[in-house]
Design a protein around this motif. Structure first.
Motif, mmCIF file in Angstrom:
data_model
loop_
_atom_site.group_PDB
_atom_site.id
_atom_site.type_symbol
_atom_site.label_atom_id
_atom_site.label_comp_id
_atom_site.label_asym_id
_atom_site.label_seq_id
_atom_site.Cartn_x
_atom_site.Cartn_y
_atom_site.Cartn_z
ATOM 1 N N ALA A 111 0.824 -1.211 0.000
ATOM 2 C CA ALA A 111 0.000 0.000 0.000
ATOM 3 C C ALA A 111 0.859 1.262 0.000
ATOM 4 C CB ALA A 111 -0.942 -0.011 1.202
ATOM 5 N N ALA A 112 2.008 1.219 0.661
ATOM 6 C CA ALA A 112 2.887 2.397 0.683
ATOM 7 C C ALA A 112 3.423 2.700 -0.713
ATOM 8 C CB ALA A 112 4.035 2.190 1.667
ATOM 9 N N ALA A 113 3.767 1.668 -1.477
ATOM 10 C CA ALA A 113 4.252 1.874 -2.849
ATOM 11 C C ALA A 113 3.135 2.423 -3.735
ATOM 12 C CB ALA A 113 4.804 0.572 -3.429
ATOM 13 N N VAL A 114 1.932 1.896 -3.571
ATOM 14 C CA VAL A 114 0.789 2.395 -4.348
ATOM 15 C C VAL A 114 0.559 3.866 -4.017
ATOM 16 C CG1 VAL A 114 -1.711 2.189 -4.687
ATOM 17 C CG2 VAL A 114 -0.282 0.133 -4.620
ATOM 18 N N ALA A 115 0.586 4.203 -2.738
ATOM 19 C CA ALA A 115 0.390 5.593 -2.321
ATOM 20 C C ALA A 115 1.499 6.486 -2.874
ATOM 21 C CB ALA A 115 0.342 5.680 -0.798
ATOM 22 N N LEU A 116 2.731 6.016 -2.793
ATOM 23 C CA LEU A 116 3.862 6.781 -3.328
ATOM 24 C C LEU A 116 3.648 7.098 -4.800
ATOM 25 C CD1 LEU A 116 6.879 7.802 -3.428
ATOM 26 C CD2 LEU A 116 7.485 5.444 -3.920
ATOM 27 N N LEU A 117 3.354 6.084 -5.583
ATOM 28 C CA LEU A 117 3.208 6.285 -7.026
ATOM 29 C C LEU A 117 1.988 7.138 -7.355
ATOM 30 C CD1 LEU A 117 4.345 2.771 -8.229
ATOM 31 C CD2 LEU A 117 5.670 4.888 -8.123
ATOM 32 N N ASP A 160 0.177 12.321 -9.276
ATOM 33 C CA ASP A 160 -0.580 13.568 -9.094
ATOM 34 C C ASP A 160 0.312 14.777 -9.321
ATOM 35 O OD1 ASP A 160 -2.903 12.161 -8.520
ATOM 36 O OD2 ASP A 160 -2.766 12.479 -6.338
ATOM 37 N N HIS A 161 1.517 14.724 -8.780
ATOM 38 C CA HIS A 161 2.445 15.843 -8.972
ATOM 39 C C HIS A 161 2.826 15.980 -10.446
ATOM 40 C CE1 HIS A 161 5.509 18.811 -8.151
ATOM 41 N NE2 HIS A 161 6.295 18.124 -8.966
ATOM 42 N N LEU A 162 3.135 14.870 -11.085
ATOM 43 C CA LEU A 162 3.584 14.930 -12.477
ATOM 44 C C LEU A 162 2.475 15.407 -13.415
ATOM 45 C CD1 LEU A 162 5.854 11.754 -12.739
ATOM 46 C CD2 LEU A 162 6.504 14.128 -12.225
ATOM 47 N N ARG A 163 1.241 15.048 -13.126
ATOM 48 C CA ARG A 163 0.128 15.520 -13.967
ATOM 49 C C ARG A 163 0.015 17.047 -13.935
ATOM 50 N NH1 ARG A 163 -2.495 11.248 -11.415
ATOM 51 N NH2 ARG A 163 -2.627 9.445 -12.765
ATOM 52 N N ALA A 164 0.387 17.638 -12.838
ATOM 53 C CA ALA A 164 0.282 19.096 -12.673
ATOM 54 C C ALA A 164 1.621 19.808 -12.866
ATOM 55 C CB ALA A 164 -0.272 19.403 -11.280
ATOM 56 N N GLN A 178 4.948 10.191 4.405
ATOM 57 C CA GLN A 178 3.739 9.398 4.216
ATOM 58 C C GLN A 178 4.038 7.948 3.823
ATOM 59 O OE1 GLN A 178 0.574 11.543 2.096
ATOM 60 N NE2 GLN A 178 1.928 13.329 2.206
ATOM 61 N N VAL A 179 5.231 7.698 3.289
ATOM 62 C CA VAL A 179 5.564 6.327 2.874
ATOM 63 C C VAL A 179 6.608 5.676 3.772
ATOM 64 C CG1 VAL A 179 4.887 6.726 0.482
ATOM 65 C CG2 VAL A 179 7.278 7.049 1.136
#
Length: 165
Positions: free
Chosen positions: A27-33, A38-42, A91-92
């Motif tokens: 779950a931590a890897a999923v959250a990280l990615l 989200d950052h890269l999209r913006a 967070q990770v």
């Protein structure tokens, strides 16, 4: 379409490698990615979206790349990436932006982390050698990520730590 599939980036695309101090899995890897995406999209440089992508490898390595032929990253946009990753670290549960560490595969194939003096001591004790696979977190292009990120120590700048006086 700023965020693209990593495989579509040209070899000349600029890359930054971030290495997790501890494995990030589940779950931590999923959250990280998700947070990175989200950052890269913006992600923008001087208001223009950056054509960018990321790849995750070995539960440790995040590469973020920008096709600078499409839009060049600015100093401020690069700073924003580092700032975003520092915010994600807590967070990770692993640092991503620390530097100065060496990463290598141990005899069982598990990625290990070491500081330089400890890596030199491992070499002196025979724990790492020229055929030990190391990771070059200093790479700056997608082409090098694809062809030379992981290689035997004797083919890398890591070789200087293998020579023991």
């Amino acid at each position: 379409m700023p965020l693209v599939n990593f495989e579509t980036l040209p070899n000349e695309a600029r890359a930054w490698v971030f290495a997790a101090a501890a494995p990030v899995t589940g779950a931590a890897a999923v959250a990280l990615l998700d947070m990175v995406d989200d950052h890269l999209r913006a992600w923008r440089a001087h208001g223009a979206p950056l054509v960018c992508a990321r790849e995750w490898r070995d539960d440790r390595f995040l590469v973020v790349a920008v096709d600078e032929a499409a839009t060049g990253a600015s100093g401020c946009s690069i700073d924003a990436l580092f700032h975003a990753l520092r915010a994600i670290e807590g967070q990770v549960g692993s640092s991503l932006v620390a530097s100065g560490q060496l990463y290598f595969r141990d005899a069982s194939g598990v990625v290990q982390i070491s500081d330089r003096p400890s890596f030199r001591a491992l070499a002196a004790a025979g724990g790492v050698h020229g055929e030990t696979h190391v990771f070059d977190t200093t790479i700056t292009s997608v082409g090098t990520w694809r062809s030379g990120f992981e290689k035997p120590a004797h083919e890398s700048w890591h070789a200087r730590f293998l020579a023991v006086a």
